[in-house]
Design a protein around this motif. Structure first.
Motif, PDB file in Angstrom:
ATOM      1  N   ARG A  48      13.059  35.043  27.231  1.00 18.33           N
ATOM      2  CA  ARG A  48      13.614  33.710  26.991  1.00 18.33           C
ATOM      3  C   ARG A  48      12.497  32.659  26.903  1.00 18.33           C
ATOM      4  NH1 ARG A  48      18.379  31.645  30.861  1.00 18.33           N
ATOM      5  NH2 ARG A  48      19.350  33.528  30.034  1.00 18.33           N
ATOM      6  N   SER A  95      21.228  23.268  33.506  1.00 24.71           N
ATOM      7  CA  SER A  95      20.961  24.539  34.182  1.00 24.71           C
ATOM      8  C   SER A  95      19.461  24.780  34.222  1.00 24.71           C
ATOM      9  CB  SER A  95      21.682  25.694  33.473  1.00 24.71           C
ATOM     10  OG  SER A  95      20.881  26.225  32.427  1.00 24.71           O
ATOM     11  N   LYS A 103      20.209  28.327  43.255  1.00 23.45           N
ATOM     12  CA  LYS A 103      19.710  29.677  43.580  1.00 23.45           C
ATOM     13  C   LYS A 103      19.389  29.742  45.076  1.00 23.45           C
ATOM     14  CE  LYS A 103      19.274  31.184  39.030  1.00 23.45           C
ATOM     15  NZ  LYS A 103      18.702  32.092  38.070  1.00 23.45           N
TER      16      LYS A 103
HETATM   17  C1  PLP Z   1      18.566  31.824  36.761  1.00 23.50           C
HETATM   18  C2  PLP Z   1      17.256  31.888  36.110  1.00 23.50           C
HETATM   19  C3  PLP Z   1      16.903  30.997  35.082  1.00 23.50           C
HETATM   20  C4  PLP Z   1      17.819  29.917  34.569  1.00 23.50           C
HETATM   21  O1  PLP Z   1      18.995  30.384  34.066  1.00 23.50           O
HETATM   22  P1  PLP Z   1      20.177  29.357  33.771  1.00 23.50           P
HETATM   23  O2  PLP Z   1      21.280  30.258  33.342  1.00 23.50           O
HETATM   24  O3  PLP Z   1      19.734  28.435  32.738  1.00 23.50           O
HETATM   25  O4  PLP Z   1      20.445  28.648  35.058  1.00 23.50           O
HETATM   26  C5  PLP Z   1      15.641  31.082  34.556  1.00 23.50           C
HETATM   27  N1  PLP Z   1      14.764  31.993  34.990  1.00 23.50           N
HETATM   28  C6  PLP Z   1      15.056  32.864  35.967  1.00 23.50           C
HETATM   29  C7  PLP Z   1      14.014  33.835  36.409  1.00 23.50           C
HETATM   30  C8  PLP Z   1      16.313  32.848  36.553  1.00 23.50           C
HETATM   31  O5  PLP Z   1      16.608  33.708  37.536  1.00 23.50           O
END
Ligand code: PLP
Length: 369
Positions: free
Chosen positions: A94, A64, A193
């Protein structure tokens, strides 16, 4: 509308086209020349979106989006580096967590969830702490939908001679970023995305010189982008088992992206979706959390109705029964819910989604409409 296949108004996984899903009906051998060509073509097309073919490598990675973010930090920040993490939401937090887990020295700068980081903030922070080597920024912070001023921040960082790592997961492909105008060492995005592929792989655009000097930085074998890139450059193959169906789906999604008119067309469709969403919700009396000036056309956070009969869980289930999947809010202070503008949807779906929201709120006797 069938409830078996609801429309996802979420920031990924999101609604994909039948053609993209159909592309997964083939089993590919990972050693096969045709699959290697598919990967090479994919990387070339992805680089073209940021005008990065001359300056950057595209390094795909299984997993991911977060896997690719972690791999980028672990590979490109040397073990004695220090990261300044700019935070105004959950994905910024995160990033800091990743630095902590990887044992990279870091500091954080946090603004409110409705307040973009500014270039002036970054300038001040870099003057104050010369030990900082890298700055990590979320372009569109998906936890609210806020847009941070990437070009301005990137230029300040370049003036200081520091390195920028951008999580552009939810903006890449829809909001313009030109690698020849915006200096960065790494920009990270993923298949599921704004390109409207299925989830399962991320990719990192890494500045060629930065990647070349990153050997041995990584704490991890599987997450080492230097190694991943070297192996792919040598053999044309992924280093470990590739997500073949995801690659094929993303390749097909990119064909449609280009047929649609590339980034300007994708941006326009999402901007139209966002406008319809904001207008129709406003007509119901539902206010968005962010002012328009800092709202990216990716995902919108709405204040929940201030009515004791409103419960997100019931609201969600009832809207789902009408064919639309919404997203919970991610704010700690205020009760909200989110609606994505991205995916294989257009204004008709947005009108229909808000009509479903209106019906549900009426059924729940939350709104007098
Ligand atoms: C979706 C997203 C991620 C990654 O999320 P996963 O759940 O690992 O796919 C990271 N940063 C942003 C800003 C996101 O929108």
């Amino acid at each position: 509308m069938s409830t078996a296949e609801p429309i996802l108004l979420t920031p990924g996984p999101l609604t994909t086209s039948a053609r993209t899903r159909q592309a997964m009906m083939v089993d590919w051998g990972s050693w096969d020349d045709r699959f290697n060509q598919l990967t090479a073509s994919l990387c070339e097309q992805l680089l073209a979106i940021i005008n990065g073919g001359a300056s950057h490598h595209c390094v795909p990675l299984q997993g991911s989006g977060t896997f690719a973010v972690e791999a980028a930090i672990g590979t490109l920040v040397p073990r004695d580096g220090k990261v300044l993490v700019l935070i105004n939401g959950a994905y910024g937090k995160r990033l800091a967590k990743i630095c902590e887990v990887l044992g990279r020295s870091f500091s954080t700068f946090e603004t409110a969830e409705d307040e973009p980081t500014t270039a002036a903030d970054v300038d001040r922070l870099l003057h104050a702490d010369p030990a900082i080597t890298h700055i990590a920024l979320i372009h569109c912070e998906t936890s609210t939908g806020i847009l941070n001023p990437l070009p301005e921040i990137a230029h300040v960082i370049a003036q200081h001679g520091k390195r920028l790592i951008i999580d552009a997961m939810s903006s890449f492909g829809a909001l313009p970023i030109d690698a020849q105008q915006v200096p960065f060492d790494a920009l990270i995005a993923a298949s599921g995305k704004c390109l409207e592929g299925v989830p399962g792989m991320g990719f990192v655009f890494a500045r060629k010189e930065a990647l070349a000097s990153a050997a041995g930085n990584s704490h991890s074998l599987a997450m080492d982008l230097f190694d991943q890139h070297s192996y792919m450059a040598k053999t044309g193959q992924w280093r470990f088992t590739p997500p073949t169906h995801v690659v094929a789906a993303l390749h097909e999604a990119l064909l449609q992206y280009n047929e649609e008119g590339g980034l300007p067309a994708r941006h326009q469709r999402y901007a139209n979706n966002c406008q319809v969403l904001l207008e129709d919700m406003a007509a119901l009396g539902l206010r968005s959390f962010l002012p328009a000036a800092i709202q990216a056309p990716i995902i919108v956070t709405f204040h929940a109705p201030k009515d004791p009969r409103y419960q997100f869980k019931e609201f969600y289930e009832r809207v789902k029964a009408k064919g639309f999947i919404l997203y919970p809010g991610k704010l700690t202070q205020v009760e909200t819910f989110r609606v994505g503008c991205i995916g294989h949807v257009n204004q008709a779906e947005m009108h229909a989604a808000v009509a479903a929201v209106a019906e549900v709120l009426r059924e729940m006797e939350v709104l007098e409409i």
